[in-house]
Design a protein around this motif. Structure first.
Motif: not given
Length: 732
Positions: A286-289, A298-306
């Motif tokens: 979830a953090l890195t994808g 398929s989920a947007k990684p948190i570290e890239l979009f937050a």
């Protein structure tokens, strides 16, 4: 017999007999005949018509269809007798015909022949019976033996069916190649029943069979539990908690394994480790994808979009909360819905394995909810470690106090949420508590740095005495902090106590710096500067209910400073109006508080006598002798007062032009009210002096413009004509 029936005539009826001439003509026989008639009637009337014979007779009459008429009743007996005679005649006629044809003799011969045949058959049967008796006895013995063998065979089949396990079932139970399905659990249940029922065999005379079967069933059960244990561990590696089919199989396996407490606990430990790895990998993905195996999600990684640190922190905590809720809901199916069954299984396993009991001998009852919370806590241990590392990096990587406090408040929100979800003993809750303390520590540290910067090089107060820039920035920052805290889940009853340290760190140091700056200002400027700061702080704190205590403290301080400004304005009124000299001359007669001294400073009027605390209080007759009340001096004071009054309020307000207009108006009005009280005191003294001069005549209190006697002393009221009513109107 027939001729006898025919010779008799019809019997007279009782009525006919009563009407015969003999009964009428013979008076001597009337009484006996009447007695016989009454006896007959009595017997007829006392007869029971419920007898079977009477019922049959009546039914027969009914079938014959005879009408009930007097004639019929009289001839009934004759008709019946006639029919009987006719029947008897027909029988005699038929028997006569048979005697003539010798049919009776032939019947007798036939009967004799039949008797002879029966005798011969009886002798043949007796001979056959004597010959077959040994054979029947032997067959009876053989049939008894057959029944015994069949009974033993049935017992053997029932015994084998109940106490033995086929090789196919044994393979299903112990072979790792066979799946763990419903058939496996059926066989396992049967083997457990066999093992339990062996106690019956051990109580019989032949115990060897029971021991052998128990040993075999024990080996089968151990192998079966080991197979189930290994299968459960394999399933835990890739367990999908959202799959109800797998959950059903796992629930059944856990219920069975609960009978082996050691294997059950080992499975739970293995499950916790497996779920910890799975959740840690999911958190990393979830953090890195990218998962730990290198697969992209398929989920947007948190570290890239937050990009925003607060959103980054919120996304991580939200993912953790979502994972915790999902994990708890899934495990509730395992431990809450099946809690009673698992508890029963564990208790049964402890009873069957005494060596598995604790050393103190006290076995704790299995609590499904407690086991659930402990398991969820262990499952999230890896996520908690990764979360701690990243949150600490975010906290220590930013030195903005507002941001760090919002982080602390966000962590507090999730801490309260996790407290309700996992309980107070959760390691994740402990992690969030430490992170919240770390964020608050960072918040206080950054605030301290800013306060030190303001303390080391404070800017001088601006000419307009407005709050300094650093205080305005601190107040804006404090508003943001209070809005953030207002949205938190802190209980209303404890909000003021919880937020008090924030106020002490974010506001009090700045107020101390401003207080130090105010000490360097002369006269009322320091008080005005301080009031502007306090009013600005009060306006910032007023919208929030958890700052009530601080607002009370600020209001008390404002009241003290406004009292000093009121004294200053009061002194201004006295000096500018010339009334100060008159009050100073009156000395202890001044009952008003905060009257100024000759140098203009305000002091308590109760002990202020104009600089000479030991001078006697002048009497009304002595007032005219005071220098300030001499005609020339009093005239000059009156002129000064007249010059002062038109612009008195404007000049007084000009002194406080740098103060908030509403506060300046309140201070000035209070000072003007005190001045009016002081003027009223001077006016009373003048009127008393005039009254003492003329002997207390009331006409002099009205104030006149002429002397009462030519060449006498002028009235003081004439020289000082202003009244207290006029002063109050002019200064209102």
């Amino acid at each position: 017999m027939a001729s006898s029936y025919t010779q008799e005539g019809p019997a007279p009826s009782p009525v006919d007999r009563l009407e015969t001439p003999s009964t009428i003509s013979s008076p001597s026989t009337t009484v006996p005949r009447a007695s016989a008639l009454s006896n007959k009637l009595t017997s007829v009337l006392s007869a029971s018509y419920a007898d079977r014979e009477i019922r049959d007779a009546l039914e027969t009459l009914d079938e014959r269809g005879i009408e009930n008429t007097p004639e019929t009743r009289r001839r009934l007996r004759l008709d019946v007798q006639k029919e009987v005679i006719q029947c008897n005649g027909e029988i005699i006629s038929e028997f006569g015909q048979m005697a003539e044809e010798q049919q009776v003799r032939r019947i007798g011969e036939v009967i004799a022949s039949l008797n002879k045949c029966c005798k011969e058959m009886k002798e043949a049967v007796s001979a056959a019976q004597r010959e077959t008796t040994p054979m029947l006895e032997e067959s009876t013995s053989l049939l008894g033996q057959k029944r015994d063998v069949e009974t033993k065979q049935q017992l053997l089949e029932a015994f084998n069916k109940h106490f033995t396990v086929s090789e196919e079932d044994r393979l299903i139970l112990t072979s790792s190649a066979e799946p763990v399905n419903d058939e496996y659990f059926v066989v396992l249940s049967r083997v457990k029943k066999i093992h339990k029922d062996c106690q019956v065999l051990l109580g019989s005379e032949n115990q060897r069979l029971g021991v052998e079967i128990m040993e075999q069933s024990s080996r089968d059960l151990n192998a079966a539990f080991q197979k189930l244990y290994r299968w459960t561990q394999r399933e835990f590696k890739s367990l999908n908690l959202e799959n109800p089919q797998i959950n059903s199989a796992i629930r059944r396996a856990l219920r069975v394994l609960a009978e082996k407490p050691s294997l059950f606990q080992s499975c739970l430990d293995y499950f916790a480790e497996a779920r910890e790895r799975i959740l840690s990998d999911s958190f990393h993905a979830a953090l890195t994808g990218v998962s730990s195996t290198g697969e992209h999600t398929s989920a947007k990684p948190i570290e890239l979009f937050a990009h925003d640190p607060l959103r980054y922190l919120g996304d991580m905590l939200a993912w953790t909360h979502s994972a915790t809720v999902s994990e708890r809901e899934a495990l509730e199916v395992l431990f809450i819905s099946e809690g009673d069954e698992i508890a029963k299984g564990i208790q049964a396993g402890i009873d069957s394995e005494p060596w598995s009991r604790p050393e103190d001998g006290v076995t704790e009852v299995f609590d499904g909810r407690k086991a659930l919370e402990g398991l969820v806590n262990r499952d999230l241990a890896g996520v908690a470690r990764a979360l701690r590392q990243r949150v600490e990096q975010v906290i220590h990587g930013h030195e903005e106090p507002t941001l760090t406090y919002r982080m602390a408040n966000l962590i507090n929100f999730y801490r309260v949420t996790f407290d309700k979800l996992l309980g107070s003993d959760s390691s994740l809750l402990a992690t969030l508590t430490e992170l919240e303390e770390s964020a608050l520590k960072q918040f206080r540290s950054t605030l301290k740095d800013r306060v030190l910067a303001a303390q080391n090089d404070p800017p001088p107060p601006s000419p307009d005495l407005k709050p300094p820039e650093f205080l305005l920035e601190a107040l804006e920052q404090l508003k943001t902090l209070m809005k953030t805290f207002d949205s938190s889940l802190t209980p209303v009853s404890s909000r003021e106590r919880v937020f008090e340290p924030v106020l002490e760190a974010a506001l009090d140091p700045y107020l101390d710096v401003c207080a130090a700056l105010a000490k360097d200002l002369d006269g009322p400027r320091g008080a005005i500067f301080t009031l502007n700061i306090l009013h600005g702080s009060k306006n910032a704190l007023a919208p929030f209910s958890f700052t009530a205590e601080k607002l009370t403290e600020i209001d008390d301080t404002i009241e003290e400073i406004e009292a000093k400004l009121i004294d200053h304005q009061h002194s201004f009124f006295l000096r500018s109006s010339g009334l100060l000299s008159l009050l100073t001359a009156l000395g202890p007669r001044r009952r008003r508080s905060s009257s100024p001294t000759p140098d203009g400073s305000g002091e308590n009027g109760d002990n202020d006598d104009g600089g000479d605390n030991h001078s006697p209080v002048p009497t009304p007759s002595e007032i005219r002798t005071l220098p300030a009340f001499q005609p020339a001096a009093l005239t000059q004071t009156s002129q000064t007062l007249d010059d002062f009054l038109p612009s008195a309020l404007m000049d007084a307000m000009e002194n406080l032009r740098l103060l908030d207009s509403e506060a300046a108006r309140a201070v000035t009005d209070e000072a003007a009210a005190r001045f009016c009280d002081d003027f009223e005191l001077v006016e009373d003294s003048i009127m008393q002096a005039d009254a003492a001069e003329v002997g207390g005549g009331p006409e002099r209190r009205g104030g006149g413009g002429e002397e009462e006697e030519e060449g006498g002393p002028a009235a003081l009221r004439t020289l000082f004509p202003r009244t207290s009513a006029e002063i109050r109107v002019l200064l209102s």
